[in-house]
Design a protein around this motif. Structure first.
Motif, PDB file in Angstrom:
ATOM      1  N   LYS A 213       0.831  -1.204   0.000  1.00 54.79           N
ATOM      2  CA  LYS A 213       0.000   0.000   0.000  1.00 54.79           C
ATOM      3  C   LYS A 213       0.866   1.256   0.000  1.00 54.79           C
ATOM      4  CE  LYS A 213      -2.939   2.812   2.935  1.00 54.79           C
ATOM      5  NZ  LYS A 213      -3.391   3.055   4.324  1.00 54.79           N
ATOM      6  N   ALA A 214       1.905   1.283   0.841  1.00 54.28           N
ATOM      7  CA  ALA A 214       2.777   2.457   0.921  1.00 54.28           C
ATOM      8  C   ALA A 214       3.466   2.723  -0.416  1.00 54.28           C
ATOM      9  CB  ALA A 214       3.813   2.254   2.024  1.00 54.28           C
ATOM     10  N   LEU A 246      -2.191   1.941 -12.790  1.00 60.91           N
ATOM     11  CA  LEU A 246      -2.328   1.818 -11.340  1.00 60.91           C
ATOM     12  C   LEU A 246      -3.200   0.621 -10.971  1.00 60.91           C
ATOM     13  CD1 LEU A 246      -1.849   2.948  -8.497  1.00 60.91           C
ATOM     14  CD2 LEU A 246      -3.839   4.441  -8.844  1.00 60.91           C
ATOM     15  N   GLU A 247      -4.291   0.425 -11.690  1.00 52.50           N
ATOM     16  CA  GLU A 247      -5.154  -0.724 -11.411  1.00 52.50           C
ATOM     17  C   GLU A 247      -4.387  -2.031 -11.611  1.00 52.50           C
ATOM     18  OE1 GLU A 247      -8.511  -0.109 -13.938  1.00 52.50           O
ATOM     19  OE2 GLU A 247      -9.509   1.249 -12.525  1.00 52.50           O
ATOM     20  N   ARG A 248      -3.567  -2.095 -12.660  1.00 50.84           N
ATOM     21  CA  ARG A 248      -2.758  -3.305 -12.881  1.00 50.84           C
ATOM     22  C   ARG A 248      -1.747  -3.491 -11.754  1.00 50.84           C
ATOM     23  NH1 ARG A 248      -2.673  -1.278 -18.206  1.00 50.84           N
ATOM     24  NH2 ARG A 248      -0.536  -0.528 -17.935  1.00 50.84           N
ATOM     25  N   GLU A 249      -1.156  -2.391 -11.277  1.00 47.98           N
ATOM     26  CA  GLU A 249      -0.160  -2.486 -10.214  1.00 47.98           C
ATOM     27  C   GLU A 249      -0.777  -2.969  -8.901  1.00 47.98           C
ATOM     28  OE1 GLU A 249       3.338  -1.970  -9.949  1.00 47.98           O
ATOM     29  OE2 GLU A 249       2.971  -2.462 -12.054  1.00 47.98           O
ATOM     30  N   VAL A 250      -2.015  -2.568  -8.625  1.00 43.67           N
ATOM     31  CA  VAL A 250      -2.694  -3.063  -7.419  1.00 43.67           C
ATOM     32  C   VAL A 250      -2.855  -4.575  -7.503  1.00 43.67           C
ATOM     33  CG1 VAL A 250      -4.846  -3.031  -6.098  1.00 43.67           C
ATOM     34  CG2 VAL A 250      -3.892  -0.884  -6.967  1.00 43.67           C
ATOM     35  N   LEU A 251      -3.293  -5.061  -8.652  1.00 42.30           N
ATOM     36  CA  LEU A 251      -3.484  -6.504  -8.824  1.00 42.30           C
ATOM     37  C   LEU A 251      -2.146  -7.248  -8.796  1.00 42.30           C
ATOM     38  CD1 LEU A 251      -6.271  -6.444 -11.562  1.00 42.30           C
ATOM     39  CD2 LEU A 251      -6.538  -6.782  -9.102  1.00 42.30           C
ATOM     40  N   GLU A 252      -1.099  -6.633  -9.352  1.00 41.12           N
ATOM     41  CA  GLU A 252       0.226  -7.254  -9.278  1.00 41.12           C
ATOM     42  C   GLU A 252       0.726  -7.283  -7.840  1.00 41.12           C
ATOM     43  OE1 GLU A 252       2.241  -8.860 -11.511  1.00 41.12           O
ATOM     44  OE2 GLU A 252       0.369  -8.842 -12.651  1.00 41.12           O
ATOM     45  N   GLY A 253       0.359  -6.272  -7.048  1.00 42.10           N
ATOM     46  CA  GLY A 253       0.707  -6.274  -5.633  1.00 42.10           C
ATOM     47  C   GLY A 253       0.100  -7.468  -4.918  1.00 42.10           C
ATOM     48  N   GLU A 254      -1.137  -7.821  -5.275  1.00 44.77           N
ATOM     49  CA  GLU A 254      -1.763  -9.016  -4.702  1.00 44.77           C
ATOM     50  C   GLU A 254      -0.943 -10.262  -5.032  1.00 44.77           C
ATOM     51  OE1 GLU A 254      -6.428  -7.520  -5.102  1.00 44.77           O
ATOM     52  OE2 GLU A 254      -5.694  -9.218  -6.273  1.00 44.77           O
ATOM     53  N   ARG A 255      -0.515 -10.346  -6.284  1.00 45.41           N
ATOM     54  CA  ARG A 255       0.255 -11.524  -6.695  1.00 45.41           C
ATOM     55  C   ARG A 255       1.568 -11.612  -5.920  1.00 45.41           C
ATOM     56  NH1 ARG A 255       4.202 -12.312  -9.918  1.00 45.41           N
ATOM     57  NH2 ARG A 255       4.146 -10.179 -10.738  1.00 45.41           N
ATOM     58  N   ARG A 256       2.222 -10.468  -5.704  1.00 43.91           N
ATOM     59  CA  ARG A 256       3.486 -10.475  -4.958  1.00 43.91           C
ATOM     60  C   ARG A 256       3.271 -10.916  -3.505  1.00 43.91           C
ATOM     61  NH1 ARG A 256       4.311  -5.794  -8.268  1.00 43.91           N
ATOM     62  NH2 ARG A 256       3.427  -4.411  -6.672  1.00 43.91           N
ATOM     63  N   ILE A 257       2.181 -10.469  -2.895  1.00 40.21           N
ATOM     64  CA  ILE A 257       1.869 -10.872  -1.518  1.00 40.21           C
ATOM     65  C   ILE A 257       1.649 -12.382  -1.452  1.00 40.21           C
ATOM     66  CG2 ILE A 257       0.175 -10.676   0.350  1.00 40.21           C
ATOM     67  CD1 ILE A 257      -0.370  -7.788  -0.726  1.00 40.21           C
ATOM     68  N   HIS A 281      -7.888  -7.204   0.207  1.00 44.06           N
ATOM     69  CA  HIS A 281      -7.809  -6.089   1.152  1.00 44.06           C
ATOM     70  C   HIS A 281      -6.894  -4.983   0.632  1.00 44.06           C
ATOM     71  CE1 HIS A 281      -8.209  -4.089   4.973  1.00 44.06           C
ATOM     72  NE2 HIS A 281      -6.912  -4.104   5.184  1.00 44.06           N
ATOM     73  N   LEU A 282      -5.903  -5.343  -0.175  1.00 49.24           N
ATOM     74  CA  LEU A 282      -5.024  -4.320  -0.745  1.00 49.24           C
ATOM     75  C   LEU A 282      -5.830  -3.362  -1.615  1.00 49.24           C
ATOM     76  CD1 LEU A 282      -2.207  -3.136  -1.222  1.00 49.24           C
ATOM     77  CD2 LEU A 282      -1.938  -4.757  -3.115  1.00 49.24           C
TER      78      LEU A 282
END
Length: 452
Positions: A213-214, A246-257, A281-282
């Motif tokens: 998120k940060a 940005l929307e793609r990066e949020v979803l990629e953040g989920e994959r990294r988690i 939740h991200l």
């Protein structure tokens, strides 16, 4: 032989009661329905599933739901709330919060509960709040609290109050003044994680979520700082592409988690559901920033009140002038002719400190010939048409809608649907409480049936 009484018809209005455990949801239902043993100070300490009851005089059907913060089984508790949403058309979603000595604490509770559903304009419009247990010692009056709610959260929020001495009839009258037109809600696997917060208590995982998120927040802030320095044409071209990035990066953040903590979504287990909720939740955390960028992307709406809208004299449909011509037909789509209209496209990247973007080409707007669109088809003359205000739905709905963005990365979506169906299949439908309701009849519709 004694004559049997006529069956009472279903109430005309239905209300779903929401809130945390112990705030007084079931106590409210007890007063309305004239039943006992539902509230947490009774023998059976908490509501385990959603049940409906009819008020004593039959004007209201009220659905009692489990606390959305239960520590027993958060997934199942929230699925029961989803069942209540899908049960019947609802005139009100009544969010219960507990009174506190300080008014600011009450307002903060309301803000937190409402935020859960604000990503859906449809659901947000059905919300109202009931402040319970107001017979405590407190620093505020009811009118003072209502004023503070308006100042802090905006107008239009319906508010009622309850206490231990209030009668069922008084509760019913107050609820009836808050009810709205009935709305058929639909909670499915596709939007459940958008509305309901289900996440792990594993602090290591949540720290990774916080770091993602940060990073995303920093990305948005740095982009908008540079964006302000661009000329208008480049801003128009770039902002929509950055929103998609940005929307793609949020979803990629989920994959990294998921990869870092080896979160498994297979098999339909309770753990799989919690893992899915943790990843989604991200996106929930990023809603404010996503909205900030989207508001920039559709910033033309801030000037829409100065835009010329006129109504067709034949059918009343509202139109905005795109091409200047002496006359046309209601519903005609403009022709772009041979004009070469295009917008720039970019390669956007994040280097860890700032957003970089390089122009990679132009995308042409598809040319159209004049054709019949949505309208009555009758001849209209712009100068003879009546000027009207911009459509209300244009002003209210577009700026905050994020429904086009999925809650989960595509790598996890199929597993989540399987897990969702597995949990729902083990649950029953919303049924009448022991002393309330007139039988399920044609109203009961469970989540599973709405998702197939």
């Amino acid at each position: 032989m004694a004559e049997l009484p006529e069956a009472r018809p279903d109430p005309e209005r239905a209300v779903c009661v929401l809130g945390y455990c112990g705030v007084g949801k079931s106590s409210l239902v007890e007063k309305l329905a004239g039943v006992a043993g539902l509230s947490s100070n009774q023998a059976h300490a908490f509501t385990l599933c959603s049940r409906y009851y009819d008020s004593l005089n039959g004007r209201l059907r009220i659905i009692d739901t489990p606390g959305i913060n239960t520590t027993e089984d958060l997934v199942t508790a929230n699925l029961w709330v989803a069942q209540a949403f899908n049960f019947c058309p609802l005139n009100l979603l009544l969010v219960c919060v507990e009174a506190h000595f300080r008014a600011a604490n009450v307002v903060e509770q309301i803000r937190q509960r409402f935020e859960q559903f604000l990503s859906s304009d449809t659901i947000a419009r059905q919300l109202a709040v009931c402040v319970t247990k107001t017979d405590i010692e407190k620093e505020w009056t009811e009118s003072e609290l209502e004023g503070l709610i308006t100042r802090k959260l905006g107008g239009g929020i319906g508010v009622m109050f309850s206490h231990k001495d209030i009668t069922g009839a008084e509760v019913e009258e107050r609820i009836l003044t808050l009810t709205k037109e009935p709305l058929s809600l639909e909670v499915t696997a596709d939007n459940f994680l958008e509305y309901f917060e289900v996440k792990t208590s594993d602090m290591a995982v949540m720290r990774t979520v916080a770091r993602e998120k940060a990073k995303l927040n920093k990305m948005v802030d740095r982009f908008l700082a540079d964006f302000a320095k661009l000329d208008k044409k480049e801003q128009d071209d770039l902002i929509f592409e950055f929103l998609a990035f940005l929307e793609r990066e949020v979803l990629e953040g989920e994959r990294r988690i998921a990869e870092k903590h080896e979160l498994n979504l297979d098999g339909g287990s309770l753990e799989a559901c919690i893992n899915a909720g943790t990843l989604a939740h991200l996106r929930r955390l990023m809603v404010p920033k996503l909205k900030e960028v989207k508001l920039r992307a559709i910033g033309f709406l801030k000037d829409v009140e100065n835009t010329d809208f006129r109504a067709c004299p034949h059918c009343g449909r509202v139109w905005h002038l795109v091409e200047r011509c002496p006359d046309t037909y209601c519903g005609s789509v403009p022709s772009f002719g041979d004009s070469d209209r295009s917008f720039a496209t970019y390669n956007i990247q994040w280097d860890g400190d700032r957003v970089t973007y390089a122009r990679k080409g132009n995308a042409a707007i598809q040319k159209k010939s004049a054709m019949k669109g949505d309208g009555c088809g009758k001849r209209i003359v712009w100068t003879e048409m009546k000027a009207v205000p911009p459509p209300k739905d244009l002003m209210e709905a577009m700026p905050v809608c994020l429904s086009g963005m999925p809650s989960l990365h595509e790598d996890f979506a199929e597993d989540w649907h399987v897990a969702f169906e597995a949990r729902v299949s083990s649950m029953g439908a919303v049924e009448a409480g022991d002393d309330g309701g007139q039988g399920v009849g044609g109203w009961a519709r469970n989540v599973r049936r709405r998702t197939t």
